[in-house]
Design an enzyme around this catalytic site. Structure first.
Site, short mmCIF file in Angstrom:
data_model
loop_
_atom_site.label_atom_id
_atom_site.label_comp_id
_atom_site.label_asym_id
_atom_site.label_seq_id
_atom_site.Cartn_x
_atom_site.Cartn_y
_atom_site.Cartn_z
N GLU A 140 0.83 -1.21 0.00
CA GLU A 140 0.00 0.00 0.00
C GLU A 140 0.86 1.25 0.00
OE1 GLU A 140 -3.13 -0.12 -0.51
OE2 GLU A 140 -3.26 -2.29 -0.34
N ASP B 95 3.84 -4.03 -5.80
CA ASP B 95 4.46 -5.28 -5.36
C ASP B 95 5.99 -5.17 -5.38
OD1 ASP B 95 2.02 -6.48 -4.98
OD2 ASP B 95 2.06 -7.65 -6.84
#
Length: 423
Positions: A275, A356
């Site tokens: 996030e 990611d």
């Protein structure tokens, strides 16, 4: 039926058929064996359960979409739009109030018709597969709160939009664009502290290893956090999630209690790192800018089609109106909106890969995010082998197997780089 009507009708039917084909293809490819990557994570019974969940939810969604399309077509071709308009005009409340009531009535009709489907999905399907924890009291409370927010926020927003296009002349679309951009930015600021707590409890995360690890990661990456909260997601569902809210120094993270219960500290920090990657890569800002540009284009085109007689004829309307122009333009805008959604979802999938990669580069245990994704897939009964067309049309995130494989590659490269640097 004129050219405008044909465009709307063909778009509705083609979109429906395309999504139905994607659904059927998705079901066909979901019947294989458990992917090797998930051996030891899923047991055979859980995997069969996930495949059955996909079949049940897909068939249900197709039935709901079919009914929704049929209802729209019946309402349209039976003169429902014009009947509702003439009924509300008889009250003599003026164009703005009548417009608000017209739009609200259409939305309320759609909501009432969709309510049985929502009830069935929540209390039958989700209950059958062990996800539902919503009680009838909580469900009814959510409806009441949503209606209250719609009255407090939605009604003034619709009235303001109608007023701009009624009184502001050629510059109406600019005034509307500016006002709604400002409104959306303000809403982003106030939602975490004023709106979200209406539906869920946000409790500060207590002291312990998880809080220390999160604060340590935030300090290491220079990421300011104004708070770490636990949200009572288990009140409604056993599914897990996490999200950031706020801007600038008001950024806070909310972790579902179901997420904390099922993951290790390393995995939760990896989720936080993902996030964080969205913020560091400016994904939030990029999405906001795209949304604002789309809104401006939409308002400009709306101004061009305002009170277009042919557009109203396509929906069998007797009288012209600003509010009617808004409703029918949104239906005419469906092709552009559909294409834009495909492009935005493609961009979103790219952003997920980038987030990611950021997580892998900044956490200590490089494969923790892959482990977290595996557990999330198992607990949420995610489809592990979606069809490419279904992904293209519907997925804002890449398929979990693709994400895990890329994380593995990135983790191996990071470890090799570190090993190479060690003398």
């Amino acid at each position: 039926m004129n050219g405008f009507g044909v465009v709307v009708l063909v778009t509705l039917l083609v979109t429906f058929l395309l999504k139905a084909v994607a659904d059927l293809l998705n079901l066909r490819v979901s019947c294989g064996d458990l992917p090797a990557e998930f051996e030891g994570v899923y047991d055979p019974e859980d995997y069969r359960k996930s495949q059955e969940y996909l079949r049940v939810t897909t068939r249900f969604s197709m039935a709901a979409a079919s009914f929704d399309l049929l209802l729209l077509l019946v309402f349209w071709f039976s003169g429902g739009f014009d009947f509702l308009d003439r009924f509300l005009r008889e009250s003599g409340l003026g164009d703005i109030v009548t417009g608000v009531l017209y739009i609200a009535a259409l939305m309320a009709l759609h909501y009432v018709v969709a309510l049985p489907f929502t009830l069935y999905r929540t209390f039958v399907i989700e209950e059958r597969f062990g996800f539902n924890r919503t009680t009838p009291v909580v469900f009814a409370g959510d409806i009441f709160k949503s209606l209250l927010l719609a009255a407090i926020i939605g009604v003034p927003a619709i009235a303001l939009l109608l007023a701009f296009f009624t009184f502001a002349g050629a510059a109406a679309w600019l005034w509307a664009w500016g006002a709604f951009v400002l409104f959306s930015v303000v809403l982003q600021y106030v939602a975490p502290s004023l709106i979200m707590p209406i539906f869920n409890r946000f409790e500060p995360l207590g002291d312990g290893p998880l809080k220390r690890a999160i604060l340590g990661y935030a300090a290491k990456t220079g990421f300011p956090l104004s708070g770490i909260f636990v949200i009572d997601g288990s009140r409604r569902s056993s599914k897990a999630n996490a999200f950031f809210t706020g801007f600038g120094r008001r950024k806070r993270i909310a972790l579902f209690d179901t997420l904390i219960a099922n993951h290790t500290v390393d995995e939760l920090v990896a989720v936080l790192a993902h996030e964080t990657g969205h913020f560091r890569k400016r994904h939030v800002v990029i999405n906001m800018v795209i949304g604002m540009l789309n809104l401006g284009i939409m308002f400009y085109l709306l101004s061009i089609f305002m009170n277009n007689r042919e557009l109203f004829d396509a929906f069998f309307m007797t009288d012209l109106s600003v509010y009617g122009s808004f409703v029918f333009f949104m239906l005419l805008y469906t092709p552009a909106e559909f294409l834009l959604s495909i492009l935005l979802q493609g961009l979103s999938r790219r952003h997920e890969y980038e987030a990611d990669a950021y997580a892998v580069a900044t956490v200590d245990r490089k494969e923790a995010l892959a482990d977290a994704l595996k557990k999330l897939s198992r607990s949420n009964l995610s489809n592990l082998t979606p069809h490419p067309l279904y992904v293209y049309l519907n997925y804002s995130h890449p398929p979990v197997l693709d994400r895990i494989r890329r994380i593995r590659q990135l983790a191996a490269a990071e470890i090799s780089t570190v090993t190479y640097r060690i003398p």
